[in-house]
Design a protein around this motif. Sequence first.
Motif, PDB file in Angstrom:
ATOM      1  N   LEU A 141       0.811  -1.219   0.000  1.00 20.76           N
ATOM      2  CA  LEU A 141       0.000   0.000   0.000  1.00 20.76           C
ATOM      3  C   LEU A 141       0.843   1.267   0.000  1.00 20.76           C
ATOM      4  O   LEU A 141       0.360   2.339  -0.372  1.00 20.76           O
ATOM      5  N   ALA A 142       2.114   1.162   0.394  1.00 20.35           N
ATOM      6  CA  ALA A 142       3.004   2.335   0.384  1.00 20.35           C
ATOM      7  C   ALA A 142       3.246   2.847  -1.030  1.00 20.35           C
ATOM      8  O   ALA A 142       3.674   3.993  -1.214  1.00 20.35           O
ATOM      9  N   SER A 143       2.956   2.028  -2.034  1.00 21.64           N
ATOM     10  CA  SER A 143       3.135   2.482  -3.423  1.00 21.64           C
ATOM     11  C   SER A 143       2.204   3.644  -3.752  1.00 21.64           C
ATOM     12  O   SER A 143       2.420   4.363  -4.731  1.00 21.64           O
ATOM     13  N   THR A 144       1.171   3.867  -2.935  1.00 23.19           N
ATOM     14  CA  THR A 144       0.273   5.006  -3.129  1.00 23.19           C
ATOM     15  C   THR A 144       1.043   6.317  -3.078  1.00 23.19           C
ATOM     16  O   THR A 144       0.650   7.306  -3.720  1.00 23.19           O
ATOM     17  N   GLU A 192      -6.032  -6.492   5.954  1.00 22.92           N
ATOM     18  CA  GLU A 192      -5.666  -7.562   6.896  1.00 22.92           C
ATOM     19  C   GLU A 192      -5.113  -8.768   6.147  1.00 22.92           C
ATOM     20  O   GLU A 192      -4.123  -9.378   6.573  1.00 22.92           O
ATOM     21  N   LYS A 193      -5.739  -9.115   5.029  1.00 20.00           N
ATOM     22  CA  LYS A 193      -5.240 -10.225   4.206  1.00 20.00           C
ATOM     23  C   LYS A 193      -3.829  -9.919   3.696  1.00 20.00           C
ATOM     24  O   LYS A 193      -2.971 -10.798   3.634  1.00 20.00           O
ATOM     25  N   LEU A 194      -3.614  -8.652   3.320  1.00 21.67           N
ATOM     26  CA  LEU A 194      -2.311  -8.246   2.789  1.00 21.67           C
ATOM     27  C   LEU A 194      -1.228  -8.389   3.853  1.00 21.67           C
ATOM     28  O   LEU A 194      -0.091  -8.776   3.554  1.00 21.67           O
ATOM     29  N   ALA A 214       1.530  -3.648   4.282  1.00 13.37           N
ATOM     30  CA  ALA A 214       0.363  -2.865   4.688  1.00 13.37           C
ATOM     31  C   ALA A 214       0.778  -1.659   5.528  1.00 13.37           C
ATOM     32  O   ALA A 214      -0.063  -0.973   6.091  1.00 13.37           O
ATOM     33  N   SER A 215       2.096  -1.407   5.586  1.00 13.81           N
ATOM     34  CA  SER A 215       2.627  -0.326   6.425  1.00 13.81           C
ATOM     35  C   SER A 215       2.701   0.995   5.670  1.00 13.81           C
ATOM     36  O   SER A 215       2.482   1.064   4.461  1.00 13.81           O
ATOM     37  N   GLY A 250      -2.655  -1.301  -7.126  1.00  9.50           N
ATOM     38  CA  GLY A 250      -1.523  -2.211  -7.261  1.00  9.50           C
ATOM     39  C   GLY A 250      -1.017  -2.725  -5.933  1.00  9.50           C
ATOM     40  O   GLY A 250      -0.450  -3.818  -5.849  1.00  9.50           O
ATOM     41  N   GLY A 251      -1.254  -1.936  -4.867  1.00  9.11           N
ATOM     42  CA  GLY A 251      -0.799  -2.340  -3.541  1.00  9.11           C
ATOM     43  C   GLY A 251      -1.433  -3.626  -3.036  1.00  9.11           C
ATOM     44  O   GLY A 251      -0.899  -4.288  -2.139  1.00  9.11           O
ATOM     45  N   PHE A 252      -2.562  -4.012  -3.631  1.00  7.19           N
ATOM     46  CA  PHE A 252      -3.240  -5.250  -3.225  1.00  7.19           C
ATOM     47  C   PHE A 252      -2.878  -6.423  -4.129  1.00  7.19           C
ATOM     48  O   PHE A 252      -3.510  -7.484  -4.064  1.00  7.19           O
ATOM     49  N   GLY A 253      -1.866  -6.262  -4.959  1.00  6.40           N
ATOM     50  CA  GLY A 253      -1.476  -7.310  -5.902  1.00  6.40           C
ATOM     51  C   GLY A 253      -1.102  -8.624  -5.252  1.00  6.40           C
ATOM     52  O   GLY A 253      -1.318  -9.705  -5.809  1.00  6.40           O
ATOM     53  N   ARG A 254      -0.532  -8.570  -4.038  1.00  6.75           N
ATOM     54  CA  ARG A 254      -0.086  -9.796  -3.354  1.00  6.75           C
ATOM     55  C   ARG A 254      -1.236 -10.640  -2.822  1.00  6.75           C
ATOM     56  O   ARG A 254      -1.008 -11.738  -2.290  1.00  6.75           O
ATOM     57  N   LEU A 255      -2.463 -10.136  -2.941  1.00  5.77           N
ATOM     58  CA  LEU A 255      -3.616 -10.942  -2.547  1.00  5.77           C
ATOM     59  C   LEU A 255      -3.928 -12.001  -3.593  1.00  5.77           C
ATOM     60  O   LEU A 255      -4.741 -12.901  -3.356  1.00  5.77           O
ATOM     61  N   TYR A 256      -3.281 -11.908  -4.746  1.00  8.29           N
ATOM     62  CA  TYR A 256      -3.590 -12.814  -5.858  1.00  8.29           C
ATOM     63  C   TYR A 256      -2.403 -13.725  -6.133  1.00  8.29           C
ATOM     64  O   TYR A 256      -1.240 -13.370  -5.886  1.00  8.29           O
TER      65      TYR A 256
END
Length: 519
Positions: free
Chosen positions: A75-78, A218-220, A231-232, A293-299
Amino acid sequence: MTSTMVITLCLIVCFFSLMTGIGIKSRKHATDVNGFVLGSRSVGPWLSAFAFGTSYFSAVIFVGYAGQFGWNFGLASTWIGLGNAFIGSLLAWSVLGRRTRVMTQHLSCKTMPDFFGERFGSKGLKIAASVITFVFLIPYTASLYNGLSRLFSMAFNGVDYSICVIVMAILTGIYVLIGGYMATAINDFIQGLIMLVGIVAVIASVLNDNGGFMAATEKLATGENGGWEYASFLGPNPIFLLFVVMLTSLGTWGLPQMVGKFYAIKNEDSIKKGTVISTLFAIVVAGGCYFLGGFGRLYNVDVKADGFDAVIPEMLSTLSPVIIGIVIVLVLSASMSTLSSLVLTSGSTITLDFIAPLSKKEMTEKRKMLIMRAFIVVFIMISALIAIKQATNKSLFIAQMMGVSWGALAGAFLAPFLYGLYFKGTTKAGVVASFIFGVTLEVIQLMISLNVISVEGNAVLSFVFTNSLYSGVFAMVGGLIIVPVISMLTKKTKPKNIEQIFECYNDTKTVEVTDSLGK
């Protein structure tokens, strides 16, 4: 044919019909060079701001950068998107917008190489800048095709990659060739609206698909591919994150297709409004892309086998057919707006700043227009061929290709252009030094990316050339140091008419009482 393909195809047909119609309607503005390249310097704030924003953000951002940096930083990529908004848009408009518009009109410049030639009194600089522009815009353009075509392959399973590239190239070429800058600007506005609506819809769908923002976060933090650092606030690698923000944000200050938007602005009011509009657009689009893109690791994505460019397509593949159709049109809008800007910049630059100066006879407007259009076609063909060829080279993914282009162009042009607008002491020798430094650094980077040469064993070089993002930042920062230092040592190469050049900033303009109440 699946429902996804039917819905997507219908949306694309409507989209292309609208774009082509605007190109035909705008042909009256493209009857001479000034109209074709700059829209006769009469483009208002909304069109200028959206033209700037849509040229900035493309499939490279949505697929390549959002996928790679979302995976690397979470999420820091934001922060990258916010840096694009406040440094790449707000600050760029505030620092460059007005002075660029005033000086380029004063010197009768139509392109960035033209500015270097007139500002520093050098035909050689003009030609050199045009060659750099043409050469390094090609890999940038090729990366646009690649990002878009990956999404097309997802939506239209079984459709050959080459067909996607060729169709996009032809349709973009049609409306640029017919309508020039004005057609591009109007289409950019419509494409920008699609991007705004699309990115909001996609984010909402992805979050909903993962149980909402809190559940997804939370999943991330606890998932198999994730961890608390993703998620930091600053992610797992803040230093690398800073380099990414610098290149993708400050780099726009030296890109010819971006700075060229300031040449065409209509008036003072358009600059003020355009600054605000462009910034808000970037917050939503760029911030939204990197946040997504920050949620990419959920997939479940194997980035080692498929590359980072597969992250976003995998995220979107689970969504509804309607959302997938919207995404395809969103990325198509982003890519075609950037592509049209790139091909127009390249074609006009090589014609006006390379062919025309070397011509023994004075070229007529008609001949310039003909050559310009011919080179636009050539540019599209070359970049399309590279895009098709690049698809087989997994080591040089989208972000790397774009990074090399941005690094070379921004490294070579940012410092000379910025100092050229503000610092009377900037010399021709300082500009030449920046050109050489920026281009050399990125040529070395390209050779390393292609595994032609290696810097293993040398700690300093290994750090500088970690990837194109690092070397690109060093190229820009190096130029900002090199230009004033070399200029101080080479005062004899300063233009003799420098006071006359800067006189444009001292001109007094009389305005009506409706525009100013006075003291």
